[in-house]
Design a protein around this motif. Structure first.
Motif, PDB file in Angstrom:
ATOM      1  N   CYS A   1     -31.543  -3.538-117.785  1.00  0.00           N
ATOM      2  CA  CYS A   1     -30.177  -3.693-117.277  1.00  0.00           C
ATOM      3  C   CYS A   1     -29.414  -4.705-118.112  1.00  0.00           C
ATOM      4  O   CYS A   1     -29.907  -5.797-118.387  1.00  0.00           O
ATOM      5  CB  CYS A   1     -30.228  -4.162-115.830  1.00  0.00           C
ATOM      6  SG  CYS A   1     -28.611  -4.580-115.168  1.00  0.00           S
ATOM      7  N   ILE A   2     -28.215  -4.371-118.547  1.00  0.00           N
ATOM      8  CA  ILE A   2     -27.391  -5.303-119.321  1.00  0.00           C
ATOM      9  C   ILE A   2     -26.297  -5.925-118.460  1.00  0.00           C
ATOM     10  O   ILE A   2     -25.364  -6.544-118.971  1.00  0.00           O
ATOM     11  CB  ILE A   2     -26.777  -4.598-120.548  1.00  0.00           C
ATOM     12  CG1 ILE A   2     -25.985  -3.363-120.106  1.00  0.00           C
ATOM     13  CG2 ILE A   2     -27.871  -4.227-121.558  1.00  0.00           C
ATOM     14  CD1 ILE A   2     -25.148  -2.750-121.219  1.00  0.00           C
ATOM     15  N   LEU A   3     -26.383  -5.741-117.157  1.00  0.00           N
ATOM     16  CA  LEU A   3     -25.459  -6.356-116.200  1.00  0.00           C
ATOM     17  C   LEU A   3     -23.995  -5.998-116.458  1.00  0.00           C
ATOM     18  O   LEU A   3     -23.103  -6.812-116.245  1.00  0.00           O
ATOM     19  CB  LEU A   3     -25.662  -7.880-116.173  1.00  0.00           C
ATOM     20  CG  LEU A   3     -27.044  -8.303-115.684  1.00  0.00           C
ATOM     21  CD1 LEU A   3     -27.230  -9.815-115.867  1.00  0.00           C
ATOM     22  CD2 LEU A   3     -27.259  -7.933-114.212  1.00  0.00           C
ATOM     23  N   CYS A   4     -23.796  -4.778-116.925  1.00  0.00           N
ATOM     24  CA  CYS A   4     -22.416  -4.356-117.183  1.00  0.00           C
ATOM     25  C   CYS A   4     -21.669  -4.108-115.876  1.00  0.00           C
ATOM     26  O   CYS A   4     -20.448  -4.108-115.851  1.00  0.00           O
ATOM     27  CB  CYS A   4     -22.405  -3.093-118.030  1.00  0.00           C
ATOM     28  SG  CYS A   4     -23.087  -1.657-117.184  1.00  0.00           S
ATOM     29  N   GLY A   5     -22.400  -3.838-114.789  1.00  0.00           N
ATOM     30  CA  GLY A   5     -21.756  -3.636-113.492  1.00  0.00           C
ATOM     31  C   GLY A   5     -21.176  -2.254-113.271  1.00  0.00           C
ATOM     32  O   GLY A   5     -20.519  -2.006-112.263  1.00  0.00           O
TER      33      GLY A   5
ATOM     34  N   CYS B   1     -22.692   0.499-112.532  1.00  0.00           N
ATOM     35  CA  CYS B   1     -23.287   1.136-111.350  1.00  0.00           C
ATOM     36  C   CYS B   1     -22.658   0.577-110.074  1.00  0.00           C
ATOM     37  O   CYS B   1     -22.359   1.318-109.138  1.00  0.00           O
ATOM     38  CB  CYS B   1     -24.800   0.927-111.344  1.00  0.00           C
ATOM     39  SG  CYS B   1     -25.296  -0.797-111.423  1.00  0.00           S
TER      40      CYS B   1
ATOM     41  N   CYS C   1     -24.805   4.609-115.780  1.00  0.00           N
ATOM     42  CA  CYS C   1     -25.547   3.524-116.422  1.00  0.00           C
ATOM     43  C   CYS C   1     -25.661   3.798-117.920  1.00  0.00           C
ATOM     44  O   CYS C   1     -26.132   4.853-118.326  1.00  0.00           O
ATOM     45  CB  CYS C   1     -26.938   3.388-115.804  1.00  0.00           C
ATOM     46  SG  CYS C   1     -27.908   2.085-116.582  1.00  0.00           S
ATOM     47  N   PRO C   2     -25.241   2.848-118.747  1.00  0.00           N
ATOM     48  CA  PRO C   2     -25.239   3.107-120.189  1.00  0.00           C
ATOM     49  C   PRO C   2     -26.631   3.022-120.823  1.00  0.00           C
ATOM     50  O   PRO C   2     -26.831   3.484-121.930  1.00  0.00           O
ATOM     51  CB  PRO C   2     -24.334   2.004-120.744  1.00  0.00           C
ATOM     52  CG  PRO C   2     -24.443   0.894-119.754  1.00  0.00           C
ATOM     53  CD  PRO C   2     -24.638   1.556-118.413  1.00  0.00           C
TER      54      PRO C   2
ATOM     55  N   ALA D   1     -31.707   1.767-117.547  1.00  0.00           N
ATOM     56  CA  ALA D   1     -32.047   0.977-116.362  1.00  0.00           C
ATOM     57  C   ALA D   1     -32.087   1.822-115.090  1.00  0.00           C
ATOM     58  O   ALA D   1     -32.896   1.584-114.212  1.00  0.00           O
ATOM     59  CB  ALA D   1     -31.050  -0.165-116.205  1.00  0.00           C
ATOM     60  N   ILE D   2     -31.190   2.787-114.988  1.00  0.00           N
ATOM     61  CA  ILE D   2     -31.220   3.701-113.828  1.00  0.00           C
ATOM     62  C   ILE D   2     -31.269   5.117-114.393  1.00  0.00           C
ATOM     63  O   ILE D   2     -30.358   5.528-115.122  1.00  0.00           O
ATOM     64  CB  ILE D   2     -29.967   3.558-112.942  1.00  0.00           C
ATOM     65  CG1 ILE D   2     -29.674   2.085-112.629  1.00  0.00           C
ATOM     66  CG2 ILE D   2     -30.141   4.338-111.647  1.00  0.00           C
ATOM     67  CD1 ILE D   2     -28.443   1.883-111.745  1.00  0.00           C
TER      68      ILE D   2
HETATM   69  S1  SF4 Z   1     -25.032   0.289-114.987  1.00  0.00           S
HETATM   70 FE1  SF4 Z   1     -27.126   0.010-115.690  1.00  0.00          FE
HETATM   71  S2  SF4 Z   1     -26.995  -1.593-117.195  1.00  0.00           S
HETATM   72 FE2  SF4 Z   1     -25.085  -1.669-116.062  1.00  0.00          FE
HETATM   73  S3  SF4 Z   1     -25.434  -3.155-114.419  1.00  0.00           S
HETATM   74 FE3  SF4 Z   1     -25.986  -1.156-113.599  1.00  0.00          FE
HETATM   75  S4  SF4 Z   1     -28.174  -0.968-113.987  1.00  0.00           S
HETATM   76 FE4  SF4 Z   1     -27.429  -2.612-115.275  1.00  0.00          FE
END
Ligand code: SF4
Ligand code: SF4
Ligand code: SF4
Ligand code: FES
Lengths: 356, 529
Positions: A149-153, A155, A202-203, A206-207
């Motif tokens: 996860c890069i915490l892009c938010g 999702c 999700c880029p 991670a998901i």
């Molecule tokens: S979209 Fe993917 S990469 Fe971005 S915050 Fe959610 S889980 Fe992390």
């Protein structure tokens, strides 16, 4: 419409609409600016900063996805300094996660991987230290590996703003931040309704969709646009297939009405019945009540039906035959079914389960 | 739908009647939620406290089947307090005086008695509805699945016309279709009284046109039987040969025991399907069909949009596309049909024969489809019907309508109302979703949803197996105790064979459409001994 504004991007004079962001104005001109956290139909939050550009007279680099254009703005998107800043951001992301593309389902379709390549980074200058979260693979549909996860938010915003399901959020802050359902629950134990929107947006890896894992690399899958087979909304979907199996179902933001790229649980996860072993594969005939069904060739089945229906028609008239059509099947098939009953049999006894 | 899904997110006021949109039309519900978050006002009229109530400014939990009385009460207030759109009513509609006379018999106090909604709340509801223009009304089967289904539909139309909300963007009367191609099956004339494009079989010109196109001497002029009549006549012997194409009647129709008796009585039954079902057990011939992803074609969605369906996989074994099967069968009856692909069927037959689709050709459907009416090659399609309040028949018809109670109401022996419908995670009789791995994990069995008050009174705990019994049958099913359900109501779906609501439902029908009263019958619930 308000009057157009003129700005300069990479030396090019560009006319744009007031209220547009720098990113939008640039993309309209076909000028590439990388993005990660920006996502259509959601708020711009400026979280990743990979979209930075230089704006003349600005004190620091500007996140182009959030900054509106102003008249006369002079913008540069591709200076060595900008590229260096973007590399730094991407290297930090790389080194703070477990981005092992060898085993990642997103390999070949990952926006982070694409950026590493595009920015020509060989390896990150920082040691790789990922949080070593356990995976969430408690359900058969969506798997999460938050070490990627890069915490892009994206999702979180997709779940809250596009689907308005309000399941995902950030927990903790800073380097301990984590996305997921409340109380750090697994999806299956949360209020999640498995629309799959979060996995679609999700880029990174991670998901991801669990049933698609090991079912084919992105470049091996054939993509077919079609219409969802379930409710009457008529969502436009992309079927990804390999070896005659539907591997995954995706919405597509390039398509417009009616669903603008979103799906629900049935459209997303309800399609594997197609290759279920219970499928009927041969005509079956039972000549007498109580007998078992016998497999038959098509010609035999047609001859049997024609003989029996013709006999009924001859003895009792066409109105002793009735047919029920299918609201599940296509227009063309419904058309032919009523044509068959009206034209070939000679009855208007045709209806379908409309009222259900 | 008179309007389009594209209107949802932009709407200023949304009135949901008898539709659990988050479960039955999930993606459409996201647009309603978008609208609510953007400040649109939302009213939910439903006996159950559905998820959408969280986004609503008013929930109107009327008694099952009391819609006509409630809406008459609302219209009474609109007229009494002069809140209706007089100009629209004068210039675009007829029948106002009759309507007025009728709704004057329904002062809020009387409507309150029938619907269980307090008179003041009915007044408040009417004032709210009149305060924003336009308002968009959506409904689903909560309106239609009653013996007074047609009356309910007309009441919704009355209300929206009285408010001047029909014929504008973000307004209208919008039935959302439960199945992917109910709209299309109707459009294609899979109905006993009309040819494709709603051209009546009773009309000699229409018959002549289709006879010529289909190369037959004549076509029958008498409208045929609707489904319930067909089924009934399987036992009377009036129907001898029955052809069931892609339907699982043995689970979907009310009163399963009786339905199975009817199917058993068929002298000759052909089933065409993709899976063996409860219905194919009664067949003499089962034909294996290609499934949805194995064939080209089109569906028409609720918003009258004709969308392309494309081939993505090949059928298993000897399974064949439905169109091919019909074409081959017709040959056995001496009819050579020329069209040899979905595109040829549409382009050369459907769109030639149905004037409202004349402008729709496959070449124009590559992207986001087209909404009929689309009468010509240049016509862009029709997102909003009755634009500017101009109705197909000229003036919109306001109709005086009386309330009638459901056919079966609670009594001391069967003191609860059973209402039925769909759940998010399954579709119909699960021939498809029951064979999708993930979906079965989300919902693996049926439940009887009951209120906490009733559960407590009966000593039933959440998850406990209970008996639900009607005059027609009994099922043993898990109780789900939930705040969605008001006291006195039991709610179930028809997805699972074992605890299918249709063992219990009442086979009584709307006299016009022969839609069954799935939404109301009387049951009792008991703890298992
Ligand atoms: S979209 Fe993917 S990469 Fe971005 S915050 Fe959610 S889980 Fe992390
Ligand atoms: S699957 Fe849908 S509801 Fe569940 S977390 Fe993801 S976006 Fe939210
Ligand atoms: S994806 Fe969901 S909402 Fe869309 S058409 Fe399919 S079942 Fe309906
Ligand atoms: S894309 Fe602009 S800050 Fe992330």
């Amino acid at each position: 419409m308000d009057k157009k504004i003129t700005v300069t991007i990479d030396g090019q004079e560009v006319s744009a609409d007031p209220g547009q962001t720098i990113l939008e104005a640039a993309r309209n001109q076909g000028i590439y600016i990388p993005t990660l956290c920006h996502y259509s139909r959601t708020t711009n939050v400026g979280a990743c900063r990979v979209c930075v550009v230089e704006v003349e007279n600005a004190r620091s680099y500007v996140a182009s996805c959030c900054a509106p254009i102003t008249p006369g703005m002079v913008i540069r998107t591709n200076t060595p300094a900008i590229r260096a800043a973007q590399r730094m951001i991407v290297e930090l992301m790389w080194s703070s996660g477990d981005h092992n593309c060898l085993t990642c389902e997103q390999n070949g379709a990952c926006e982070l991987q694409d950026l590493v390549y595009r920015l020509q980074i060989d390896k990150p200058r920082f040691p790789i230290e990922h949080p070593a979260y356990g995976p969430d693979s408690t359900n058969t549909m969506i798997t999460r590996d938050l070490n990627k996860c890069i915490l892009c938010g994206r999702c979180v915003r997709a779940c809250n703003e596009i689907q308005v399901n309000e399941v995902l959020d950030f927990a903790n802050r800073g380097s301990y931040a984590k996305v997921g359902p409340a109380f750090d629950a697994d999806y299956i134990d949360s209020a999640c309704v498995f629309c799959g929107e979060c996995a679609q947006v999700c880029p990174t890896g991670a998901i991801t969709f669990k049933q698609a894992k090991f079912a084919g690399r992105p470049w091996e899958l054939a993509k077919t646009r079609t219409t969802c087979a379930y409710c009457g909304v008529g969502c436009q979907i992309d079927l990804y297939t390999k070896d005659n199996k539907i591997v995954k179902v995706m919405g597509n933001r390039e398509y417009g009405q009616p669903n603008e790229g979103s799906l629900c649980v049935k459209g997303r996860f309800g399609m594997d019945f197609i290759s279920h072993p219970d499928r009927l594969t041969k005509p079956l005939i039972r000549r007498r009540k109580g007998e078992d069904f016998q497999e038959a060739a098509w010609d035999e089945a047609y001859a049997f039906i024609a003989e029996r229906l013709a006999a009924v028609k001859k003895e009792y008239g066409p109105d002793s035959i009735a047919g029920l059509s299918s609201a599940r099947c296509t227009n063309e098939e419904n058309y032919l079914f009523q044509k068959f009953l009206r034209g070939a049999i000679g009855t208007n006894n045709v209806d379908h389960c409309a009222r259900l | 739908m008179t309007n389009s899904f594209a209107d949802y997110a932009k709407a200023k006021m949304i009135i949901l009647v008898g539709t659990n949109i988050t479960e039955a039309h999930p993606v459409a519900s996201t647009f309603v939620k978008d609208a609510a978050l953007a400040g649109a006002r939302l009213i939910v009229i439903d006996p159950r406290r559905t998820d959408m109530v969280d986004f609503a400014e008013m929930h109107v939990p009327l008694k099952v089947g009391s819609d006509v009385a409630l809406i008459n009460g609302v219209m009474n207030v609109l007229i009494e307090e002069n809140l209706y759109d007089k100009k629209y009513v004068d210039s675009c509609t007829e029948g106002f005086e009759d309507l007025k006379k009728k709704v004057m018999e329904y002062p809020p106090e009387r409507a309150a008695e029938i619907s269980g909604i307090p008179a003041d709340a009915i007044r408040e509801l009417a004032r709210k509805m009149a305060s924003v223009k336009p308002a968009m009304l959506m409904y689903t089967l909560g309106i239609t699945e009653h013996i007074c289904g047609v009356n309910n539909v007309m009441s919704c139309a009355n209300l929206q016309m009285l408010l001047g909300n029909v014929g504008v963007e973000c307004g209208g009367v919008n039935p959302q279709r439960g199945q992917n191609n109910v709209q299309g099956a109707c459009d294609m004339g899979a109905l006993p009284n009309v040819f494709p494009g709603y051209q009546p079989v009773a009309n000699a010109d229409a018959r002549a046109k289709f006879a010529k196109a289909w190369n037959v001497k004549s076509l029958p002029d008498k409208p045929g039987m609707m489904m319930p009549t067909m089924m009934k006549n399987l036992t009377t012997g009036k129907v001898k040969g029955f052809y069931v194409f892609g339907e699982n009647l043995a689970n979907t129709e009310p009163d399963i025991k009786h339905v199975e008796h009817e199917l058993q009585s068929a002298e000759f039954l052909v089933c065409q399907d993709i899976f063996p079902t409860e219905t194919t057990r009664f067949a003499h011939v089962i034909l294996p069909a290609a499934a949805w992803s194995e064939n080209d074609g089109t569906f028409a969605s609720s918003e009258r949009r004709v969308n392309r369906v494309r081939t993505a996989s090949v059928p298993p074994g000897d399974a064949k596309p439905n169109w091919w099967i019909f074409k081959e069968l017709a040959k056995r009856f001496g009819h050579e049909w020329a069209s040899a692909s979905a595109q040829e069927i549409w382009d050369n037959e459907v769109s030639v024969l149905a004037p409202s689709m004349a402008g729709i050709k496959y070449a124009r459907l590559e992207n986001d489809g087209l909404q009929w009416p689309c009468p010509g090659a240049e016509h862009p399609g029709t997102p909003t019907l009755h634009k500017g309040g101009k109705f197909t028949r000229g003036l919109g018809m306001l109709k005086a309508i009386d309330y009638i109670p459901p056919a079966e109401v609670p009594d001391p022996e069967y003191p609860f109302v059973l209402s039925t419908g769909r759940r998010l995670y399954h579709y119909h009789t699960r021939t498809q979703t029951g064979r999708s791995a993930g979906i079965n994990d989300l919902l693996g069995e049926e439940t009887a949803d009951i209120s906490a008050a009733d559960a407590q009174a009966k000593g039933i705990s959440d998850g406990e197996k209970i008996s639900v019994k009607s005059r027609r049958g009994e099922v043993v099913v898990k109780a789900r105790v939930t705040k969605e359900i008001p006291p006195g109501l039991v709610w179930m779906a028809f997805h699972f064979r074992e605890a299918c609501a249709n063992w219990l439902t009442n086979p009584v029908y709307d006299p016009v459409t022969q839609t069954a009263e799935y939404k109301a019958c009387a049951v009792r619930i008991d703890k298992l001994r």
